[in-house]
Design an enzyme around this catalytic site. Structure first.
Site, PDB file in Angstrom:
ATOM      1  N   ARG A 178       0.846  -1.191   0.000  1.00 15.56           N
ATOM      2  CA  ARG A 178       0.000   0.000   0.000  1.00 15.56           C
ATOM      3  C   ARG A 178       0.881   1.240   0.000  1.00 15.56           C
ATOM      4  O   ARG A 178       1.943   1.261   0.622  1.00 15.56           O
ATOM      5  CB  ARG A 178      -0.923  -0.001   1.221  1.00 15.56           C
ATOM      6  CG  ARG A 178      -1.915  -1.166   1.228  1.00 15.56           C
ATOM      7  CD  ARG A 178      -2.795  -1.123   2.463  1.00 15.56           C
ATOM      8  NE  ARG A 178      -3.757  -2.227   2.460  1.00 15.56           N
ATOM      9  CZ  ARG A 178      -3.514  -3.439   2.960  1.00 15.56           C
ATOM     10  NH1 ARG A 178      -2.329  -3.690   3.536  1.00 15.56           N
ATOM     11  NH2 ARG A 178      -4.429  -4.384   2.908  1.00 15.56           N
ATOM     12  N   LYS A 210      -2.449  -1.827   7.501  1.00 18.90           N
ATOM     13  CA  LYS A 210      -3.858  -1.461   7.520  1.00 18.90           C
ATOM     14  C   LYS A 210      -4.619  -2.414   8.445  1.00 18.90           C
ATOM     15  O   LYS A 210      -4.371  -3.614   8.442  1.00 18.90           O
ATOM     16  CB  LYS A 210      -4.437  -1.539   6.110  1.00 18.90           C
ATOM     17  CG  LYS A 210      -5.910  -1.200   6.010  1.00 18.90           C
ATOM     18  CD  LYS A 210      -6.389  -1.324   4.576  1.00 18.90           C
ATOM     19  CE  LYS A 210      -7.885  -1.016   4.479  1.00 18.90           C
ATOM     20  NZ  LYS A 210      -8.383  -1.153   3.083  1.00 18.90           N
ATOM     21  N   HIS A 230      -2.215   3.284  -5.640  1.00 24.47           N
ATOM     22  CA  HIS A 230      -2.807   2.076  -5.064  1.00 24.47           C
ATOM     23  C   HIS A 230      -3.133   1.041  -6.143  1.00 24.47           C
ATOM     24  O   HIS A 230      -3.306  -0.151  -5.861  1.00 24.47           O
ATOM     25  CB  HIS A 230      -4.075   2.450  -4.295  1.00 24.47           C
ATOM     26  CG  HIS A 230      -4.539   1.382  -3.350  1.00 24.47           C
ATOM     27  ND1 HIS A 230      -5.333   0.324  -3.744  1.00 24.47           N
ATOM     28  CD2 HIS A 230      -4.315   1.211  -2.019  1.00 24.47           C
ATOM     29  CE1 HIS A 230      -5.588  -0.453  -2.705  1.00 24.47           C
ATOM     30  NE2 HIS A 230      -4.972   0.056  -1.649  1.00 24.47           N
ATOM     31  N   ARG A 283      -1.463  -2.570  -6.769  1.00 24.03           N
ATOM     32  CA  ARG A 283      -1.906  -3.780  -6.088  1.00 24.03           C
ATOM     33  C   ARG A 283      -2.897  -4.560  -6.959  1.00 24.03           C
ATOM     34  O   ARG A 283      -2.806  -5.784  -7.087  1.00 24.03           O
ATOM     35  CB  ARG A 283      -2.539  -3.420  -4.735  1.00 24.03           C
ATOM     36  CG  ARG A 283      -1.514  -2.865  -3.746  1.00 24.03           C
ATOM     37  CD  ARG A 283      -2.162  -2.344  -2.474  1.00 24.03           C
ATOM     38  NE  ARG A 283      -2.905  -3.343  -1.729  1.00 24.03           N
ATOM     39  CZ  ARG A 283      -2.359  -4.279  -0.954  1.00 24.03           C
ATOM     40  NH1 ARG A 283      -1.035  -4.344  -0.837  1.00 24.03           N
ATOM     41  NH2 ARG A 283      -3.113  -5.136  -0.293  1.00 24.03           N
ATOM     42  N   HIS A 297      -3.619  -9.908   2.182  1.00 20.59           N
ATOM     43  CA  HIS A 297      -5.047 -10.197   2.258  1.00 20.59           C
ATOM     44  C   HIS A 297      -5.257 -11.435   3.128  1.00 20.59           C
ATOM     45  O   HIS A 297      -4.565 -12.437   2.968  1.00 20.59           O
ATOM     46  CB  HIS A 297      -5.621 -10.471   0.862  1.00 20.59           C
ATOM     47  CG  HIS A 297      -5.683  -9.251   0.014  1.00 20.59           C
ATOM     48  ND1 HIS A 297      -5.883  -9.300  -1.348  1.00 20.59           N
ATOM     49  CD2 HIS A 297      -5.565  -7.932   0.335  1.00 20.59           C
ATOM     50  CE1 HIS A 297      -5.893  -8.070  -1.836  1.00 20.59           C
ATOM     51  NE2 HIS A 297      -5.702  -7.230  -0.836  1.00 20.59           N
ATOM     52  N   TYR A 302      -3.903 -16.255  11.639  1.00 20.37           N
ATOM     53  CA  TYR A 302      -3.408 -16.378  10.272  1.00 20.37           C
ATOM     54  C   TYR A 302      -1.885 -16.404  10.262  1.00 20.37           C
ATOM     55  O   TYR A 302      -1.228 -15.562  10.888  1.00 20.37           O
ATOM     56  CB  TYR A 302      -3.933 -15.192   9.443  1.00 20.37           C
ATOM     57  CG  TYR A 302      -3.688 -15.341   7.967  1.00 20.37           C
ATOM     58  CD1 TYR A 302      -4.040 -16.503   7.293  1.00 20.37           C
ATOM     59  CD2 TYR A 302      -3.114 -14.302   7.255  1.00 20.37           C
ATOM     60  CE1 TYR A 302      -3.830 -16.627   5.936  1.00 20.37           C
ATOM     61  CE2 TYR A 302      -2.904 -14.405   5.899  1.00 20.37           C
ATOM     62  CZ  TYR A 302      -3.263 -15.574   5.240  1.00 20.37           C
ATOM     63  OH  TYR A 302      -3.058 -15.697   3.894  1.00 20.37           O
TER      64      TYR A 302
END
Length: 446
Positions: A241, A271, A341, A344, A373, A383
């Site tokens: 980002r 983020k 952006h 991405r 993601h 995760y």
């Protein structure tokens, strides 16, 4: 008094003669058959005459209208002949006051209050999108449909936001022209309501590899700070980002001289909500391709003595402006087509298409992980952000090889002309990099 029949049937004679109408208007018939309208009048004690044109181009009704207009001017104490001459000169001058002439005057008057980059963007957009179509036309004769035609051409190439910005700039030119007395109204004032609305949601991105490569080439050839060019390329290579790039610190990089160079972006800079930022082992890991290392090598002589990779051009302890890369893309002509952006989306689209062609469906999960993601079925805290690191390193290299094919080395970007905006910018002239160059820790450099 004259009638249309008398005027039409008047025959030439050996000598010129007059046929009178009312209020000193008359038709002069010449021996050659010409029929000329004339009007006699008195001004300041002198007898004068005015010509109103030739019949039948000027009819009897037209001649009387011209006479009545002249009588009105005379009743105001003005000489009708001089008034007409001044009007002709004013019309000629109005024809010289083209939109481009007024626009350049407006730009010259306004640019002192703008940043240099913005001033350059403004005149460049007019030169590219407006002047070729209406620049040579008198500004006083421009109408809303003519201006709208210019804006529709911009919309047709998909640059919706550019069309809105250009409308604002055209309107500002007209406001300036009104103040200067060269135009009476602003035909662009209300056109914003009929322009196409901006698409909400997904930001514009070029997702075709060849077009993306050309866009990078065009942007890197534009005048800019070397740091901005290198930031653009590093953003394209890493697909992080823009905010994560701007805040990048030299201390976040590992093994830059080794076999497994890595950028570890702290969870606090990623983020997400507070839980995400405080998550243990929540750092985002970005394996670096050879081309990314080359960018860092070119950047090190410029900013290696500080904390930030991409500092502001005015304050070395602050990140570069969030608009710096976007402005570079805009100046290269990609306003409304691609935003920072958008790299991405480009990475995701191109690499997923590549994985499908290669029959490597499993790489889709890896590509999502490279973009930070989290799959919907996964819990954020559970995760594994370090998963598939070897494959991520391989994909990063594949992406870099595809993306930069035919583009120059980062060292070339440093040598290209730069826009120097302050004293600090002039001090960051790159130094030659020796062959045995090594990234050093700041403590070693000291």
């Amino acid at each position: 008094m004259l009638t249309d029949t008398k005027v039409r049937t008047a025959k030439p004679r050996p000598k010129s003669y007059k046929i009178a109408d009312s209020n000193r208007l008359y038709l002069l018939v010449t021996p050659s058959g010409g029929k000329l309208w004339r009007w006699n009048y008195s001004y300041d004690g002198k007898q004068k005459s005015m010509a109103f044109g030739a019949y039948p181009i000027v009819s009897l009704a037209d001649a009387r209208g011209k006479r009545d207009e002249a009588v009105t001017i005379l009743s105001e104490g003005r000489d009708p002949a001089i008034a007409r001459k001044l009007k002709i000169e004013a019309n000629i001058e109005a024809g010289r006051m083209t939109f481009e002439r007024v626009a350049r005057e407006w730009h010259g008057n306004s640019k002192a209050q703008w940043a240099k980059i913005h001033a350059s963007d403004v005149i460049r957009s007019l030169e590219r999108d407006v002047f070729p179509t209406i620049g040579a036309l008198p500004i006083a004769q421009l109408t809303p449909p003519l201006v709208l035609g210019v804006l529709r051409e911009i919309e047709a190439r998909g640059a919706i936001e550019t069309a809105k910005r250009v409308r604002q700039r055209i309107s500002a030119v007209f406001v300036y022209g009104i103040a200067q007395g060269v135009v009476e109204n602003d035909p662009a004032e209300r056109l914003g309501k009929v322009l196409r609305p901006l698409r909400k949601g997904r930001q514009p991105a070029i997702t075709d590899l060849n077009k993306l490569r050309q866009m990078i080439k065009d942007a890197e050839e534009d005048n800019a700070r070397p740091i901005t060019r290198l930031a653009l390329r590093f953003l394209a290579l890493t697909a992080v980002r823009p905010s994560e790039l701007r805040g990048a610190r030299w201390g976040e990089f590992e093994d830059l001289d080794g076999r497994k160079p890595l950028w570890r972006i702290p969870a606090a800079r990623m983020k997400g909500d507070l839980d995400r930022k405080e998550e243990p082992d929540g750092d985002h890991l970005v394996p670096l391709a050879r081309q990314s290392i080359a960018v860092l090598r070119a950047l090190w002589p410029l900013t290696g003595e500080g904390e930030l990779l991409f500092p502001s051009n005015r304050h070395t302890h602050r990140p570069m402006s969030e608009n710096a890369i976007g402005y570079l893309l805009n100046r290269a002509g990609y306003h409304g087509h691609h935003v920072p952006h958008g790299f991405r989306a480009a990475f995701s689209t191109i690499m997923n298409e590549w994985a499908e062609r290669q029959g490597k469906d499993h790489d889709r999960q890896v590509i999502d992980l490279m973009l930070a993601h989290v799959p919907r079925e996964k819990v954020e805290g559970a995760y594994n952000r370090a998963a598939y690191l070897p494959r991520r390193r391989e994909l990063a290299q594949i992406w870099a090889d595809m993306l930069l094919k035919g583009l120059p080395a980062p060292a070339v970007l440093v040598e290209r002309p730069a826009k120097m905006t302050n004293e600090w910018s002039r001090r960051i002239v790159p130094k030659p990099v020796a062959r045995d160059f090594r990234f050093r820790r700041r403590s070693e450099a000291a």
